[in-house]
Structure formats: C-alpha cells, structure tokens
Design a protein around this motif. Structure first.
Motif, PDB file in Angstrom:
ATOM      1  N   GLY A  13       3.744   5.054  -1.006  1.00  0.00           N
ATOM      2  CA  GLY A  13       5.161   4.691  -1.115  1.00  0.00           C
ATOM      3  C   GLY A  13       5.744   3.938   0.062  1.00  0.00           C
ATOM      4  O   GLY A  13       6.913   3.574   0.039  1.00  0.00           O
ATOM      5  N   GLY A  16       4.934  -2.331  -0.275  1.00  0.00           N
ATOM      6  CA  GLY A  16       4.616  -3.042  -1.506  1.00  0.00           C
ATOM      7  C   GLY A  16       5.167  -2.404  -2.778  1.00  0.00           C
ATOM      8  O   GLY A  16       6.313  -1.941  -2.838  1.00  0.00           O
ATOM      9  N   ALA A  37      -0.600   6.789   4.012  1.00  0.00           N
ATOM     10  CA  ALA A  37      -1.798   7.088   4.799  1.00  0.00           C
ATOM     11  C   ALA A  37      -1.519   7.100   6.296  1.00  0.00           C
ATOM     12  O   ALA A  37      -1.928   8.021   7.004  1.00  0.00           O
ATOM     13  CB  ALA A  37      -2.889   6.063   4.474  1.00  0.00           C
ATOM     14  N   SER A  39       1.424   4.781   7.881  1.00  0.00           N
ATOM     15  CA  SER A  39       2.637   4.082   8.341  1.00  0.00           C
ATOM     16  C   SER A  39       3.786   5.057   8.606  1.00  0.00           C
ATOM     17  O   SER A  39       4.782   5.085   7.874  1.00  0.00           O
ATOM     18  CB  SER A  39       3.075   3.047   7.295  1.00  0.00           C
ATOM     19  N   VAL A  64      -5.034  10.144  -0.113  1.00  0.00           N
ATOM     20  CA  VAL A  64      -5.170  10.450  -1.546  1.00  0.00           C
ATOM     21  C   VAL A  64      -6.605  10.824  -1.921  1.00  0.00           C
ATOM     22  O   VAL A  64      -6.843  11.365  -2.991  1.00  0.00           O
ATOM     23  CB  VAL A  64      -4.690   9.294  -2.460  1.00  0.00           C
ATOM     24  N   ASN A  90      -0.250   5.090  -7.404  1.00  0.00           N
ATOM     25  CA  ASN A  90      -0.135   3.685  -7.001  1.00  0.00           C
ATOM     26  C   ASN A  90      -1.009   3.318  -5.799  1.00  0.00           C
ATOM     27  O   ASN A  90      -1.440   2.175  -5.690  1.00  0.00           O
ATOM     28  CB  ASN A  90       1.341   3.396  -6.668  1.00  0.00           C
ATOM     29  N   GLY A  92      -3.532   2.123  -3.354  1.00  0.00           N
ATOM     30  CA  GLY A  92      -4.760   1.375  -3.622  1.00  0.00           C
ATOM     31  C   GLY A  92      -5.082   0.427  -2.489  1.00  0.00           C
ATOM     32  O   GLY A  92      -4.198   0.031  -1.718  1.00  0.00           O
ATOM     33  N   ALA A 141      -2.893   0.030 -12.368  1.00  0.00           N
ATOM     34  CA  ALA A 141      -4.211  -0.603 -12.521  1.00  0.00           C
ATOM     35  C   ALA A 141      -4.127  -2.011 -11.941  1.00  0.00           C
ATOM     36  O   ALA A 141      -3.463  -2.232 -10.915  1.00  0.00           O
ATOM     37  CB  ALA A 141      -4.592  -0.603 -14.002  1.00  0.00           C
ATOM     38  N   ILE A 188       1.253  -9.974  -7.208  1.00  0.00           N
ATOM     39  CA  ILE A 188       2.596  -9.579  -6.783  1.00  0.00           C
ATOM     40  C   ILE A 188       2.708  -9.830  -5.281  1.00  0.00           C
ATOM     41  O   ILE A 188       1.727  -9.640  -4.541  1.00  0.00           O
ATOM     42  CB  ILE A 188       2.843  -8.077  -7.099  1.00  0.00           C
ATOM     43  N   THR A 190       2.981  -8.912  -2.070  1.00  0.00           N
ATOM     44  CA  THR A 190       2.913  -7.758  -1.153  1.00  0.00           C
ATOM     45  C   THR A 190       1.903  -8.122  -0.056  1.00  0.00           C
ATOM     46  O   THR A 190       1.272  -9.182  -0.115  1.00  0.00           O
ATOM     47  CB  THR A 190       2.394  -6.483  -1.858  1.00  0.00           C
ATOM     48  N   GLU A 191       1.722  -7.189   0.892  1.00  0.00           N
ATOM     49  CA  GLU A 191       0.750  -7.459   1.967  1.00  0.00           C
ATOM     50  C   GLU A 191      -0.648  -7.685   1.408  1.00  0.00           C
ATOM     51  O   GLU A 191      -1.439  -8.436   1.976  1.00  0.00           O
ATOM     52  CB  GLU A 191       0.725  -6.298   2.953  1.00  0.00           C
ATOM     53  N   MET A 192      -0.936  -7.032   0.273  1.00  0.00           N
ATOM     54  CA  MET A 192      -2.266  -7.181  -0.322  1.00  0.00           C
ATOM     55  C   MET A 192      -2.542  -8.643  -0.695  1.00  0.00           C
ATOM     56  O   MET A 192      -3.627  -9.162  -0.484  1.00  0.00           O
ATOM     57  CB  MET A 192      -2.359  -6.287  -1.568  1.00  0.00           C
TER      58      MET A 192
HETATM   59  P1  NAP Z   1       0.015  -2.353  -0.188  1.00  0.00           P
HETATM   60  O1  NAP Z   1       1.236  -3.181   0.036  1.00  0.00           O
HETATM   61  O2  NAP Z   1      -1.224  -2.647   0.579  1.00  0.00           O
HETATM   62  O3  NAP Z   1       0.416  -0.788   0.021  1.00  0.00           O
HETATM   63  C1  NAP Z   1      -0.539   0.197  -0.163  1.00  0.00           C
HETATM   64  C2  NAP Z   1       0.107   1.562  -0.088  1.00  0.00           C
HETATM   65  O4  NAP Z   1      -0.897   2.552  -0.353  1.00  0.00           O
HETATM   66  C3  NAP Z   1       0.673   1.892   1.275  1.00  0.00           C
HETATM   67  O5  NAP Z   1       1.827   2.701   1.112  1.00  0.00           O
HETATM   68  C4  NAP Z   1      -0.453   2.699   1.931  1.00  0.00           C
HETATM   69  O6  NAP Z   1       0.020   3.609   2.926  1.00  0.00           O
HETATM   70  C5  NAP Z   1      -0.962   3.473   0.742  1.00  0.00           C
HETATM   71  N1  NAP Z   1      -2.348   3.925   0.891  1.00  0.00           N
HETATM   72  C6  NAP Z   1      -3.463   3.165   1.032  1.00  0.00           C
HETATM   73  N2  NAP Z   1      -4.567   3.952   1.141  1.00  0.00           N
HETATM   74  C7  NAP Z   1      -4.125   5.237   1.068  1.00  0.00           C
HETATM   75  C8  NAP Z   1      -4.753   6.496   1.145  1.00  0.00           C
HETATM   76  N3  NAP Z   1      -6.095   6.625   1.303  1.00  0.00           N
HETATM   77  N4  NAP Z   1      -3.994   7.624   1.049  1.00  0.00           N
HETATM   78  C9  NAP Z   1      -2.643   7.536   0.897  1.00  0.00           C
HETATM   79  N5  NAP Z   1      -1.977   6.351   0.822  1.00  0.00           N
HETATM   80  C10 NAP Z   1      -2.711   5.225   0.914  1.00  0.00           C
HETATM   81  O7  NAP Z   1      -0.423  -2.395  -1.718  1.00  0.00           O
HETATM   82  P2  NAP Z   1       0.281  -3.065  -2.988  1.00  0.00           P
HETATM   83  O8  NAP Z   1      -0.041  -4.495  -3.020  1.00  0.00           O
HETATM   84  O9  NAP Z   1       1.691  -2.613  -3.068  1.00  0.00           O
HETATM   85  O10 NAP Z   1      -0.564  -2.367  -4.156  1.00  0.00           O
HETATM   86  C11 NAP Z   1      -0.143  -1.145  -4.730  1.00  0.00           C
HETATM   87  C12 NAP Z   1      -0.984  -0.874  -5.963  1.00  0.00           C
HETATM   88  O11 NAP Z   1      -0.847  -1.975  -6.877  1.00  0.00           O
HETATM   89  C13 NAP Z   1      -2.486  -0.743  -5.655  1.00  0.00           C
HETATM   90  O12 NAP Z   1      -3.062   0.231  -6.487  1.00  0.00           O
HETATM   91  C14 NAP Z   1      -3.010  -2.118  -6.024  1.00  0.00           C
HETATM   92  O13 NAP Z   1      -4.362  -2.071  -6.367  1.00  0.00           O
HETATM   93  C15 NAP Z   1      -2.137  -2.468  -7.207  1.00  0.00           C
HETATM   94  N6  NAP Z   1      -2.035  -3.895  -7.471  1.00  0.00           N
HETATM   95  C16 NAP Z   1      -1.469  -4.729  -6.568  1.00  0.00           C
HETATM   96  C17 NAP Z   1      -1.365  -6.086  -6.869  1.00  0.00           C
HETATM   97  C18 NAP Z   1      -0.712  -7.066  -5.949  1.00  0.00           C
HETATM   98  O14 NAP Z   1      -0.691  -8.250  -6.287  1.00  0.00           O
HETATM   99  N7  NAP Z   1      -0.186  -6.661  -4.827  1.00  0.00           N
HETATM  100  C19 NAP Z   1      -1.902  -6.580  -8.072  1.00  0.00           C
HETATM  101  C20 NAP Z   1      -2.494  -5.680  -8.947  1.00  0.00           C
HETATM  102  C21 NAP Z   1      -2.545  -4.336  -8.641  1.00  0.00           C
HETATM  103  P3  NAP Z   1       0.153   3.109   4.496  1.00  0.00           P
HETATM  104  O15 NAP Z   1       1.356   2.211   4.556  1.00  0.00           O
HETATM  105  O16 NAP Z   1       0.346   4.364   5.250  1.00  0.00           O
HETATM  106  O17 NAP Z   1      -1.120   2.380   4.812  1.00  0.00           O
END
Ligand code: NAP
Length: 247
Positions: A13, A16, A37, A39, A64, A90, A92, A141, A188, A190-192
């Motif tokens: 949470g 992203g 995890a 932040s 997680v 969420n 990932g 997903a 989307i 996000t940082e990813m």
């Molecule tokens: P993000 O900005 O990288 O954020 C990831 C979040 O997950 C952060 O809050 C992080 O916590 C937390 N996290 C990561 N590993 C963890 C762990 N082992 N235990 C607990 N928390 C953990 O990711 P996002 O782009 O928002 O993606 C969110 C979801 O959407 C993911 O499942 C991703 O696969 C999916 N998704 C994303 C996209 C996209 O374009 N961005 C597209 C398709 C699917 P910290 O801040 O503490 O590290």
C-alpha cells in the motif's frame, strides 16, 4: 453494500497501484490496513495524511512471503477494526531478464512475492470471510499473465498463477457469498513502469489503443467498484489496460 464502514487489507500500500487503492477505499469511508515491505517513511506519511482527513488507516510492515506474518496482520486488523470485509492482494515485484540469464533467486523472489504472497493473505483471511458469509478477495494480476511478455517468464508465470488461483477459489467459496476476482492492469504509470527503457516505452505506447499509460487512480476506481458494486461478479479478470489486450 457501500464501501463506507467496511474494512480491508491491501498488500503493497505504500506506492503505485496499492497506494491508489488504499486512498480510494479510505476516501469512500472504508477502514484500511495496508502492508508494505520497507518504505517506513511513505507508510507513516500515508497513515498520517489519511487520519488528518478523518479516515481510519493502519500500516503493517510485513513481508507478504511470510505466512505467519499474514496471520498476525489479519488477527490484529480484525481486533482493531472489529471486522474484515476483504483483502486486496496487490504487492508485487518484477525481476525482468531473458530466461537464459535468469537466476534461481530471480525466479523464486518473484513467484514467492506475487503468488505465495496472495496465497498467504487469502489463506489467513478466508476462514473469517466464510464465518461472515460475505467478503471479497481481489487479486492484482497483469496482462503479462494472460498474453506473456518477453523478459518476464517469472512475472508472467506468477500472474498466470494468480488467474488460476482466482478462478479456482471463486468456484470453491462462492457458496459462502465470497467473491474472488482479479484486475489485470496493462501499463500503469508507477515506479514499476518508470524503470522501463524509453525505447521499449515508445513501442508499448504504439500498441495501446488509448495511446497512453494508465493512471493509478483508474485502476483504483475499478478495484473499488468490484469491492462495492460487484456483488454478482466472481471468478473474473477485469482488464484495465487501455485496450492493449482484447481477450
Ligand atoms: P510498485 O509501485 O513497485 O509498489 C509495490 C508495492 O508492493 C510497494 O508498496 C511495496 O512496498 C510492496 N511490496 C513489494 N514487495 C513486498 C513484499 N515482499 N512484502 C510486502 N510488500 C511488498 O508496484 P505497482 O506498479 O504499483 O504494482 C502493484 C501491483 O500491480 C503488482 O502486483 C504488479 O505486478 C501489478 N501490475 C502493475 C502494473 C504496472 O504497470 N505498474 C501492470 C500490471 C500489473 P515498499 O514500498 O515497502 O517496497
């Protein structure tokens, strides 16, 4: 039933899409517990901001991948909020690489975070939802799990696993009035996705009928709809991808 007064756990949470979902649910009057995890500062700021807006929110630092932690978080959330209406799985990560360069840890970390993480939190909460005869499991997903993407064999396998998990569990717990659905985001902002190289981003944009990346809020609104209005929707994968995949 409206979101107001319900309580949810959202994994990942702090940033992203997960943060967008936390903010959306809280703005609609839900009590939200979110997991992160590492932040610490972002988690603290988010909880403080939501509380300043009169919302109820709590953050748990937990990996997680740890089942014991998931059980602990669920227990504490139920104690604190008095009820629990669902989980948004969420959290990932990606470790993109061609398969021939992918190490066993690259594979394991992605599968364990994305797939085991969803199992852990769902398993920890399912008895509570069955007891209530009401609840939602919403899994995040990805289109990668539906159509594949080069360099993402680990990630796509985890997300395809999420889809099978979603559909199987939906069949298993429907009779308890528990809905299990997934959102499959495309690209989307996000940082990813900020980590993708510019050339690849340009190529991706050309493939997206709506011609742009999606916004976190656009995914969060769909999540909130599924948790609020999707009373007769289960076992579905809802694409939020600007038309990238038309399955
Ligand atoms: P993000 O900005 O990288 O954020 C990831 C979040 O997950 C952060 O809050 C992080 O916590 C937390 N996290 C990561 N590993 C963890 C762990 N082992 N235990 C607990 N928390 C953990 O990711 P996002 O782009 O928002 O993606 C969110 C979801 O959407 C993911 O499942 C991703 O696969 C999916 N998704 C994303 C996209 C996209 O374009 N961005 C597209 C398709 C699917 P910290 O801040 O503490 O590290």
């Amino acid at each position: 039933m409206a979101i107001k007064g319900k309580s949810f756990i959202v994994t990942g949470g702090t940033r992203g899409i997960g943060r967008g979902i936390v903010e959306e649910l809280a703005s609609q009057g839900a009590k939200v517990a979110f997991i992160y995890a590492s932040s610490d500062q972002l988690a603290k700021e988010l909880v403080e901001r939501l509380k300043a807006d009169g919302r109820e929110a709590v953050a748990f630092k937990a990996d997680v991948r740890a089942f014991d932690k998931a059980e602990e978080v669920v227990r504490e959330t139920v104690n604190r909020f008095g009820r629990l209406d669902g989980v948004v799985n969420n959290a990932g990560i990606t470790r993109d690489k061609p398969l021939m360069m992918m190490s066993p840890p690259d594979w394991e970390e992605v599968i364990e975070t994305n797939l085991f993480g969803a199992f852990n939190f769902t398993r920890a909460v399912i008895k509570q939802l069955i007891k209530q005869k009401d609840g939602d499991i919403l899994n995040v997903a990805s289109i990668a799990g539906m159509v594949g993407r080069p360099g993402q064999t680990n990630y796509a396998a985890s997300k395809a696993g999420i889809v099978g998990f979603t559909k199987s569990l939906a069949r298993e717990v429907g009779r308890f009035n528990i809905r299990v659905n997934a959102i499959a985001p495309g690209f989307i902002d996000t940082e990813m996705t900020q980590n993708l190289n510019e050339k690849l981003k340009e190529e991706i944009l050309k493939e997206i009928p709506l011609g742009r990346l999606g916004e976190v809020k656009e995914v969060a609104k769909v999540a909130a709809f599924l948790l609020e209005g999707g009373r007769y929707i289960t076992g579905q994968v809802v694409f939020v991808d600007g038309g990238l995949v038309m399955a």
